[in-house]
Motif scaffolding. Structure first.
Motif, short mmCIF file in Angstrom:
data_model
loop_
_atom_site.label_atom_id
_atom_site.label_comp_id
_atom_site.label_asym_id
_atom_site.label_seq_id
_atom_site.Cartn_x
_atom_site.Cartn_y
_atom_site.Cartn_z
N PRO A 1 17.36 27.24 10.99
CA PRO A 1 17.84 26.92 9.64
C PRO A 1 17.46 27.98 8.60
CG PRO A 1 16.84 24.98 10.65
CD PRO A 1 16.52 26.16 11.53
N GLU A 2 18.12 27.86 7.47
CA GLU A 2 17.90 28.73 6.31
C GLU A 2 16.44 28.67 5.87
OE1 GLU A 2 19.86 29.21 1.84
OE2 GLU A 2 19.94 27.27 2.85
N LYS A 3 15.84 29.84 5.61
CA LYS A 3 14.47 29.96 5.11
C LYS A 3 13.48 29.08 5.90
CE LYS A 3 15.13 29.39 0.57
NZ LYS A 3 16.59 29.40 0.31
N PHE A 4 13.68 28.97 7.20
CA PHE A 4 12.83 28.09 7.99
C PHE A 4 11.38 28.55 7.99
CE2 PHE A 4 10.82 26.52 11.87
CZ PHE A 4 11.05 25.15 11.71
N LEU A 5 11.15 29.86 7.92
CA LEU A 5 9.78 30.36 8.04
C LEU A 5 8.87 29.94 6.89
CD1 LEU A 5 10.17 33.94 9.56
CD2 LEU A 5 9.49 31.82 10.69
N TYR B 1 34.61 30.09 17.13
CA TYR B 1 33.56 29.09 17.20
C TYR B 1 32.78 29.09 15.89
CZ TYR B 1 34.30 28.65 22.25
OH TYR B 1 34.84 28.41 23.49
N ALA B 2 32.19 27.93 15.55
CA ALA B 2 31.32 27.82 14.37
C ALA B 2 30.04 27.12 14.79
CB ALA B 2 32.02 27.06 13.25
N VAL B 3 28.91 27.67 14.35
CA VAL B 3 27.60 27.19 14.76
C VAL B 3 26.76 26.93 13.51
CG1 VAL B 3 25.53 27.68 16.12
CG2 VAL B 3 27.76 28.56 16.87
N LEU B 4 26.15 25.74 13.42
CA LEU B 4 25.31 25.37 12.29
C LEU B 4 23.94 24.91 12.78
CD1 LEU B 4 24.64 24.37 9.37
CD2 LEU B 4 25.80 22.23 9.98
N ALA B 5 22.88 25.54 12.25
CA ALA B 5 21.50 25.07 12.44
C ALA B 5 21.00 24.58 11.09
CB ALA B 5 20.61 26.20 12.96
N ASN B 6 20.61 23.31 11.02
CA ASN B 6 20.23 22.69 9.76
C ASN B 6 18.79 22.19 9.81
OD1 ASN B 6 20.77 21.82 7.10
ND2 ASN B 6 21.30 19.76 7.80
N SER C 1 22.63 19.37 13.18
CA SER C 1 23.08 20.71 13.59
C SER C 1 24.22 20.54 14.59
CB SER C 1 21.93 21.48 14.22
OG SER C 1 20.88 21.64 13.29
N ALA C 2 25.17 21.46 14.58
CA ALA C 2 26.36 21.25 15.41
C ALA C 2 27.03 22.56 15.77
CB ALA C 2 27.35 20.32 14.70
N ILE C 3 27.89 22.47 16.78
CA ILE C 3 28.71 23.60 17.24
C ILE C 3 30.13 23.09 17.37
CG2 ILE C 3 29.05 25.35 19.02
CD1 ILE C 3 26.06 24.96 19.76
N TRP C 4 31.07 23.86 16.81
CA TRP C 4 32.49 23.50 16.86
C TRP C 4 33.26 24.54 17.66
CZ3 TRP C 4 29.31 22.75 12.76
CH2 TRP C 4 29.30 21.48 12.15
N GLY C 5 34.30 24.10 18.34
CA GLY C 5 35.17 25.01 19.06
C GLY C 5 36.15 25.69 18.13
N PRO C 6 36.90 26.68 18.63
CA PRO C 6 37.83 27.42 17.78
C PRO C 6 39.03 26.59 17.31
CG PRO C 6 38.01 28.12 20.07
CD PRO C 6 36.81 27.22 19.99
N ASP C 7 39.16 25.36 17.81
CA ASP C 7 40.18 24.45 17.31
C ASP C 7 39.62 23.50 16.26
OD1 ASP C 7 38.56 22.92 18.91
OD2 ASP C 7 40.14 22.24 20.27
N TYR D 1 31.20 32.19 14.18
CA TYR D 1 30.59 32.24 12.85
C TYR D 1 29.30 31.44 12.95
CZ TYR D 1 30.48 31.72 7.68
OH TYR D 1 30.14 31.74 6.35
N VAL D 2 28.15 32.09 12.74
CA VAL D 2 26.85 31.54 13.08
C VAL D 2 26.01 31.41 11.80
CG1 VAL D 2 24.76 31.90 14.45
CG2 VAL D 2 26.99 32.57 15.37
N VAL D 3 25.59 30.18 11.47
CA VAL D 3 25.04 29.89 10.15
C VAL D 3 23.75 29.07 10.26
CG1 VAL D 3 25.48 28.75 7.94
CG2 VAL D 3 27.34 29.95 9.11
N GLY D 4 22.70 29.50 9.57
CA GLY D 4 21.52 28.69 9.33
C GLY D 4 21.61 28.13 7.92
N ALA D 5 21.22 26.85 7.71
CA ALA D 5 21.52 26.21 6.44
C ALA D 5 20.51 25.15 6.08
CB ALA D 5 22.93 25.59 6.50
#
Length: 287
Positions: free
Chosen positions: A57-61, A211-216, A230-236, A182-186
């Motif tokens: 995720p965003e600013k996890f450290l 593909y879209a990837v979210l780490a929350n 947190s989730a991963i989506w396919g290109p559809d 598209y890989v995103v920490g949030a």
């Protein structure tokens, strides 16, 4: 390497799948050492699950802690060569895994909201700085000047951080540079944040047939109640994997070239785009 992505560049599809992971956990406020230890442990978990890359995720450290970061950047932000990153570097090197870790980053006299890319050799191979700062972040951080594309085993991965994903142009710039994911920490919070994430990410995926990837985050950080998921989506735009709302978890999905090919055949939006406004990006080839 810095280039301008001015129009869609058909990029060869990878020759084999890539397993990617999204990690969520409770960040300890302002405690970089403790959070780095959590990242290192989850890198090992990701490797055991067969993932080649894991995003956090965003600013996890530091946790999403604007007041702490502003009042004590030396403690809460990291720098190049920061010894507190050593456990993460060791975990990546020991497992052959790439980690994309959210951090407040101190460079010269400026602070950035960054995604640090630790490669399979344990080196800081790239740093992406958030380009679209959220409301209060403008008071503390400087916006990033360029997008970032990673290249790993033939896959092009475009990085984003949280609010970036609310701007279709941001993911589109990655797609125009040939990115397959598209890989995103949030940090998305309960309530409207969950709604936003479930609207933005499927749209970014389908708009760009990638593909879209979210780490929350989970739990409370910086006064926000994170919604996990947190989730991963396919290109559809359809979901492939989703984590729980409130517990530490690692999810994985296999990015598959044949799926990209199958989705892009009837959805030729990218190839039909033509010229667009130029976007500056940096590219980093990973081992």
């Amino acid at each position: 390497m810095t280039e301008h992505a001015a129009q869609y560049r058909p990029h060869p599809l990878p020759s084999r799948p890539l397993r990617i992971a999204a990690a969520q956990a409770q960040a300890e406020a302002g405690d970089v050492d403790a959070n780095a230890a959590t990242v290192a442990a989850m890198v090992h978990d990701a490797a055991r699950a067969g993932a080649r890359l894991v995003v956090f995720p965003e600013k996890f450290l530091s946790g999403y802690e604007p007041d702490l970061v502003r009042s004590d950047p030396r403690r809460c932000a990291v720098r190049s060569g920061d010894p507190r990153l050593a456990p993460i570097a060791d975990a990546c090197r020991e497992t052959g895994t790439v980690a994309v870790v959210g951090a407040a980053f101190h460079a010269q006299d400026d602070l950035y909201v960054s995604a640090l890319v630790i490669d399979a050799n344990g080196e800081l191979a790239a740093r992406y700085d958030k380009q679209h700062l959220f409301t209060s972040e403008h008071e503390i951080y400087r916006a990033g000047a360029a997008g970032c594309t990673l290249e790993l085993e033939g896959w092009r991965l475009g990085l984003g951080i949280c609010y970036d994903s609310g701007f279709p142009e941001h993911a589109r710039a990655a797609a125009l540079d040939g990115c397959h994911a598209y890989v995103v920490g949030a940090l998305f919070g309960v309530g409207n944040g969950y709604h936003e994430s479930r609207t933005w990410f499927p749209a970014r995926a389908l708009d760009n047939t990638c593909y879209a990837v979210l780490a929350n985050h989970i739990g409370t950080t910086g006064g926000w109640n994170a919604c996990g998921s947190s989730a991963i989506w396919g290109p559809d735009g359809r979901p492939l994997a989703e984590a729980a709302v409130d517990r530490p978890e690692l999810i994985t999905a296999d990015l598959a070239p044949e799926v990209l090919r199958a989705v892009r055949a009837p959805e030729p939006m990218l190839s039909d785009l033509g010229d667009t406004t130029a976007h500056t990006r940096t590219r980093h080839r990973l081992g």
